[in-house]
Design a protein around this motif. Structure first.
Motif, PDB file in Angstrom:
ATOM      1  N   LEU A 127     -27.227  13.743 -17.722  1.00  0.00           N
ATOM      2  CA  LEU A 127     -27.059  14.777 -16.695  1.00  0.00           C
ATOM      3  C   LEU A 127     -26.967  16.161 -17.341  1.00  0.00           C
ATOM      4  CD1 LEU A 127     -26.792  15.005 -13.622  1.00  0.00           C
ATOM      5  CD2 LEU A 127     -24.305  14.943 -13.906  1.00  0.00           C
ATOM      6  N   LYS A 128     -26.268  16.247 -18.447  1.00  0.00           N
ATOM      7  CA  LYS A 128     -26.159  17.519 -19.168  1.00  0.00           C
ATOM      8  C   LYS A 128     -27.521  17.959 -19.706  1.00  0.00           C
ATOM      9  CE  LYS A 128     -23.821  19.724 -23.070  1.00  0.00           C
ATOM     10  NZ  LYS A 128     -22.883  19.529 -24.214  1.00  0.00           N
ATOM     11  N   THR A 129     -28.280  16.999 -20.238  1.00  0.00           N
ATOM     12  CA  THR A 129     -29.603  17.312 -20.780  1.00  0.00           C
ATOM     13  C   THR A 129     -30.551  17.796 -19.697  1.00  0.00           C
ATOM     14  OG1 THR A 129     -29.328  15.646 -22.525  1.00  0.00           O
ATOM     15  CG2 THR A 129     -31.570  16.391 -22.066  1.00  0.00           C
ATOM     16  N   VAL A 130     -30.557  17.095 -18.560  1.00  0.00           N
ATOM     17  CA  VAL A 130     -31.431  17.486 -17.454  1.00  0.00           C
ATOM     18  C   VAL A 130     -31.068  18.875 -16.951  1.00  0.00           C
ATOM     19  CG1 VAL A 130     -32.089  16.968 -15.070  1.00  0.00           C
ATOM     20  CG2 VAL A 130     -31.966  15.122 -16.754  1.00  0.00           C
ATOM     21  N   GLN A 131     -29.779  19.161 -16.864  1.00  0.00           N
ATOM     22  CA  GLN A 131     -29.341  20.498 -16.432  1.00  0.00           C
ATOM     23  C   GLN A 131     -29.876  21.566 -17.378  1.00  0.00           C
ATOM     24  OE1 GLN A 131     -25.088  21.037 -16.254  1.00  0.00           O
ATOM     25  NE2 GLN A 131     -25.237  23.111 -15.448  1.00  0.00           N
ATOM     26  N   GLU A 132     -29.783  21.323 -18.666  1.00  0.00           N
ATOM     27  CA  GLU A 132     -30.252  22.297 -19.660  1.00  0.00           C
ATOM     28  C   GLU A 132     -31.766  22.484 -19.572  1.00  0.00           C
ATOM     29  OE1 GLU A 132     -28.832  20.509 -23.215  1.00  0.00           O
ATOM     30  OE2 GLU A 132     -26.784  21.307 -23.018  1.00  0.00           O
ATOM     31  N   ARG A 133     -32.500  21.396 -19.396  1.00  0.00           N
ATOM     32  CA  ARG A 133     -33.958  21.492 -19.308  1.00  0.00           C
ATOM     33  C   ARG A 133     -34.397  22.182 -18.015  1.00  0.00           C
ATOM     34  NH1 ARG A 133     -36.813  15.937 -21.190  1.00  0.00           N
ATOM     35  NH2 ARG A 133     -38.598  17.276 -20.689  1.00  0.00           N
ATOM     36  N   ALA A 134     -33.693  21.876 -16.927  1.00  0.00           N
ATOM     37  CA  ALA A 134     -34.014  22.527 -15.646  1.00  0.00           C
ATOM     38  C   ALA A 134     -33.741  24.028 -15.724  1.00  0.00           C
ATOM     39  CB  ALA A 134     -33.201  21.886 -14.520  1.00  0.00           C
ATOM     40  N   ALA A 135     -32.682  24.414 -16.427  1.00  0.00           N
ATOM     41  CA  ALA A 135     -32.344  25.830 -16.574  1.00  0.00           C
ATOM     42  C   ALA A 135     -33.423  26.584 -17.341  1.00  0.00           C
ATOM     43  CB  ALA A 135     -31.004  25.980 -17.286  1.00  0.00           C
ATOM     44  N   MET A 136     -34.187  25.850 -18.148  1.00  0.00           N
ATOM     45  CA  MET A 136     -35.275  26.462 -18.916  1.00  0.00           C
ATOM     46  C   MET A 136     -36.573  26.522 -18.107  1.00  0.00           C
ATOM     47  SD  MET A 136     -34.508  24.669 -22.611  1.00  0.00           S
ATOM     48  CE  MET A 136     -35.948  25.407 -23.402  1.00  0.00           C
ATOM     49  N   GLY A 137     -36.507  26.059 -16.852  1.00  0.00           N
ATOM     50  CA  GLY A 137     -37.661  26.175 -15.965  1.00  0.00           C
ATOM     51  C   GLY A 137     -38.558  24.966 -15.882  1.00  0.00           C
ATOM     52  N   GLU A 138     -38.146  23.837 -16.480  1.00  0.00           N
ATOM     53  CA  GLU A 138     -38.982  22.630 -16.428  1.00  0.00           C
ATOM     54  C   GLU A 138     -39.011  22.054 -15.007  1.00  0.00           C
ATOM     55  OE1 GLU A 138     -39.162  19.712 -19.576  1.00  0.00           O
ATOM     56  OE2 GLU A 138     -37.668  20.858 -20.703  1.00  0.00           O
ATOM     57  N   SER A 139     -40.120  21.419 -14.664  1.00  0.00           N
ATOM     58  CA  SER A 139     -40.273  20.800 -13.344  1.00  0.00           C
ATOM     59  C   SER A 139     -39.609  19.432 -13.307  1.00  0.00           C
ATOM     60  CB  SER A 139     -41.760  20.663 -13.008  1.00  0.00           C
ATOM     61  OG  SER A 139     -42.377  21.928 -12.952  1.00  0.00           O
ATOM     62  N   LEU A 140     -39.160  19.050 -12.114  1.00  0.00           N
ATOM     63  CA  LEU A 140     -38.524  17.752 -11.916  1.00  0.00           C
ATOM     64  C   LEU A 140     -39.235  16.994 -10.804  1.00  0.00           C
ATOM     65  CD1 LEU A 140     -35.969  20.098 -12.039  1.00  0.00           C
ATOM     66  CD2 LEU A 140     -34.766  17.984 -12.594  1.00  0.00           C
ATOM     67  N   ARG A 141     -39.417  15.708 -11.015  1.00  0.00           N
ATOM     68  CA  ARG A 141     -39.987  14.839  -9.982  1.00  0.00           C
ATOM     69  C   ARG A 141     -38.985  13.711  -9.721  1.00  0.00           C
ATOM     70  NH1 ARG A 141     -45.913  13.486 -11.005  1.00  0.00           N
ATOM     71  NH2 ARG A 141     -45.115  12.408 -12.852  1.00  0.00           N
ATOM     72  N   ILE A 142     -38.581  13.603  -8.461  1.00  0.00           N
ATOM     73  CA  ILE A 142     -37.540  12.643  -8.076  1.00  0.00           C
ATOM     74  C   ILE A 142     -38.178  11.508  -7.285  1.00  0.00           C
ATOM     75  CG2 ILE A 142     -35.346  12.346  -6.869  1.00  0.00           C
ATOM     76  CD1 ILE A 142     -35.034  15.450  -7.110  1.00  0.00           C
ATOM     77  N   TRP A 143     -37.954  10.271  -7.741  1.00  0.00           N
ATOM     78  CA  TRP A 143     -38.484   9.068  -7.088  1.00  0.00           C
ATOM     79  C   TRP A 143     -37.354   8.413  -6.308  1.00  0.00           C
ATOM     80  CZ3 TRP A 143     -43.683   7.796  -8.455  1.00  0.00           C
ATOM     81  CH2 TRP A 143     -44.213   8.521  -9.542  1.00  0.00           C
ATOM     82  N   TYR A 144     -37.543   8.238  -4.994  1.00  0.00           N
ATOM     83  CA  TYR A 144     -36.475   7.636  -4.182  1.00  0.00           C
ATOM     84  C   TYR A 144     -37.076   6.748  -3.094  1.00  0.00           C
ATOM     85  CZ  TYR A 144     -37.267  10.712  -0.151  1.00  0.00           C
ATOM     86  OH  TYR A 144     -37.810  11.337   0.939  1.00  0.00           O
ATOM     87  N   SER A 145     -36.207   6.036  -2.413  1.00  0.00           N
ATOM     88  CA  SER A 145     -36.643   5.128  -1.341  1.00  0.00           C
ATOM     89  C   SER A 145     -35.514   4.997  -0.334  1.00  0.00           C
ATOM     90  CB  SER A 145     -36.978   3.752  -1.930  1.00  0.00           C
ATOM     91  OG  SER A 145     -35.785   3.094  -2.344  1.00  0.00           O
ATOM     92  N   ASN A 146     -35.662   4.068   0.599  1.00  0.00           N
ATOM     93  CA  ASN A 146     -34.596   3.794   1.570  1.00  0.00           C
ATOM     94  C   ASN A 146     -33.516   2.873   1.006  1.00  0.00           C
ATOM     95  OD1 ASN A 146     -35.421   5.399   3.681  1.00  0.00           O
ATOM     96  ND2 ASN A 146     -36.595   3.792   4.699  1.00  0.00           N
ATOM     97  N   HIS A 147     -33.687   2.425  -0.232  1.00  0.00           N
ATOM     98  CA  HIS A 147     -32.639   1.631  -0.884  1.00  0.00           C
ATOM     99  C   HIS A 147     -31.354   2.467  -0.903  1.00  0.00           C
ATOM    100  CE1 HIS A 147     -30.287  -0.273  -4.046  1.00  0.00           C
ATOM    101  NE2 HIS A 147     -31.102  -1.309  -3.998  1.00  0.00           N
ATOM    102  N   PRO A 148     -30.223   1.909  -0.499  1.00  0.00           N
ATOM    103  CA  PRO A 148     -28.993   2.707  -0.387  1.00  0.00           C
ATOM    104  C   PRO A 148     -28.630   3.472  -1.661  1.00  0.00           C
ATOM    105  CG  PRO A 148     -28.676   0.578   0.644  1.00  0.00           C
ATOM    106  CD  PRO A 148     -30.012   0.513  -0.021  1.00  0.00           C
ATOM    107  N   ASP A 149     -28.748   2.843  -2.822  1.00  0.00           N
ATOM    108  CA  ASP A 149     -28.404   3.536  -4.065  1.00  0.00           C
ATOM    109  C   ASP A 149     -29.373   4.672  -4.369  1.00  0.00           C
ATOM    110  OD1 ASP A 149     -26.077   2.204  -4.771  1.00  0.00           O
ATOM    111  OD2 ASP A 149     -27.135   0.615  -5.840  1.00  0.00           O
ATOM    112  N   GLU A 150     -30.648   4.467  -4.057  1.00  0.00           N
ATOM    113  CA  GLU A 150     -31.638   5.514  -4.326  1.00  0.00           C
ATOM    114  C   GLU A 150     -31.523   6.663  -3.328  1.00  0.00           C
ATOM    115  OE1 GLU A 150     -34.981   2.839  -6.637  1.00  0.00           O
ATOM    116  OE2 GLU A 150     -35.487   3.660  -4.677  1.00  0.00           O
ATOM    117  N   MET A 151     -31.219   6.345  -2.088  1.00  0.00           N
ATOM    118  CA  MET A 151     -31.019   7.400  -1.093  1.00  0.00           C
ATOM    119  C   MET A 151     -29.757   8.207  -1.431  1.00  0.00           C
ATOM    120  SD  MET A 151     -32.479   8.627   1.684  1.00  0.00           S
ATOM    121  CE  MET A 151     -33.324   7.379   2.666  1.00  0.00           C
ATOM    122  N   CYS A 152     -28.694   7.501  -1.812  1.00  0.00           N
ATOM    123  CA  CYS A 152     -27.476   8.193  -2.248  1.00  0.00           C
ATOM    124  C   CYS A 152     -27.770   9.051  -3.472  1.00  0.00           C
ATOM    125  CB  CYS A 152     -26.385   7.178  -2.600  1.00  0.00           C
ATOM    126  SG  CYS A 152     -25.574   6.400  -1.188  1.00  0.00           S
ATOM    127  N   GLY A 153     -28.551   8.499  -4.396  1.00  0.00           N
ATOM    128  CA  GLY A 153     -28.895   9.236  -5.603  1.00  0.00           C
ATOM    129  C   GLY A 153     -29.625  10.526  -5.292  1.00  0.00           C
TER     130      GLY A 153
END
Length: 323
Positions: A127-153
């Protein structure tokens, strides 16, 4: 491109997918599990036939695959199992760690405890690494579904992005279809990205879409509401993520128990609940609910479990007058 998924199985499959199908297929060792409904031991011929079939299926999948491309170091799996337990913390803390330890307590010795500890430590670091990379302007792609854990995520992670002040132009999402038709015209339903094979991921890139600021804010606000309610479970009902009580899935478990004789193998009931109803709940959660039924005197343990096996590999007996 930073790839975000919400289960270890999805993380592993996506990493393989990046180079799946590249080069000539190599016939590696493939293990198979063959079982009979009556519990009898399969013959060597049955096992070998199953292995040959699995090898041929693997070869065809490799030869027809399109590599997704990318770097495995860009894939992050936040397997926090947020559909279960206390979610009052904005950042993964002691309460989330305790929930993971509780869920993994069904596994033998200290294996589950150590796995939960390792998972929690990795999530904090990632989580710390992703925050640092996002702050540098990198793009993020989030994969999710109707699965309860993935929707919560998804909802939880959108809150993180707001907290980090990430620009929405950096973010895209891919939602797993609720159902698909295979090459034979049969309807196929996958509960989450963890059920997507490495050779299938490339098909879903076409579903990628950018997020709007209102979508990010809506998800984060919904998550805050769920945090305030802080019920034992979150579930996806009619496509909506809602708070739910602890016994939500008990009727499905009882239904499969009733289908058994006076004595039955617990693992068999757990397997049927997971495969038959597609509820998006884990084997450990079902086992913990059945443990509660034992404490309430509705079920009785009649066999000892081997030390190296999960607790649910045992035989239970119905206390029918209490079911």
């Amino acid at each position: 491109m930073i790839e975000i998924v919400f289960s270890d199985s999805a993380c592993g499959s996506l990493k393989v997918a990046q180079h799946y199908g590249e080069g000539e297929y190599r016939d590696g060792g493939i293990g198979v599990i063959v079982s009979h409904e009556d519990g009898s031991k399969p013959t060597k011929e049955e096992v070998e036939a199953a292995r040959r079939k699995a090898k041929e299926k693997a070869r065809l999948a490799w030869e027809s695959a399109t590599p997704l491309g990318g770097n495995t170091a860009d894939i992050y799996g936040f397997n926090l199992m947020l559909s279960v337990g206390d979610i009052s913390e904005n950042q993964p803390g002691i309460k989330r760690q305790q929930t993971l330890e509780h869920l993994y307590s069904v596994y033998p010795n200290d294996v589950g405890y150590q796995a939960a500890q390792k998972m929690f430590k990795r999530v904090k670091e990632d989580l710390k690494t992703v925050q640092e990379r996002a702050a540098m302007g990198e793009s993020l792609r989030i994969w999710y579904s109707n699965h309860p854990d993935e929707m919560c995520g998804l909802y939880w992670f959108m809150g993180q992005l707001i907290h980090w002040k990430v620009h929405v132009k950096q973010v895209s999402i891919v939602k797993l279809p609720e159902w698909e038709a295979d090459e034979k015209g049969n309807i196929v339903q996958k509960r989450g990205w963890g059920e997507v094979a490495p050779g299938e991921w490339h098909r879903y890139i076409a579903l990628q879409k950018p997020v709007l600021p209102i979508f990010v804010q809506s998800c984060a606000s919904h998550w805050q509401g769920l945090q305030r309610e802080n019920t034992p479970l979150r579930a996806t009902l009619n496509g909506q993520l809602v708070s739910a009580p602890e016994p939500l899935y008990d009727d499905f478990i009882y239904r499969e128990i009733e289908a058994e004789g006076e004595e039955f193998r617990e693992v068999k009931v757990i397997g049927r609940v997971m495969s038959k109803y597609q509820l998006g709940i884990s084997d450990s959660w079902i086992a913990l609910r059945m443990e509660e039924m034992i404490r309430e005197g509705k079920l009785e343990v009649t066999s000892v479990v081997a030390e190296d096996m999960p607790v649910y590999h045992r035989v239970l007996k119905k206390c029918t007058y209490r079911l």
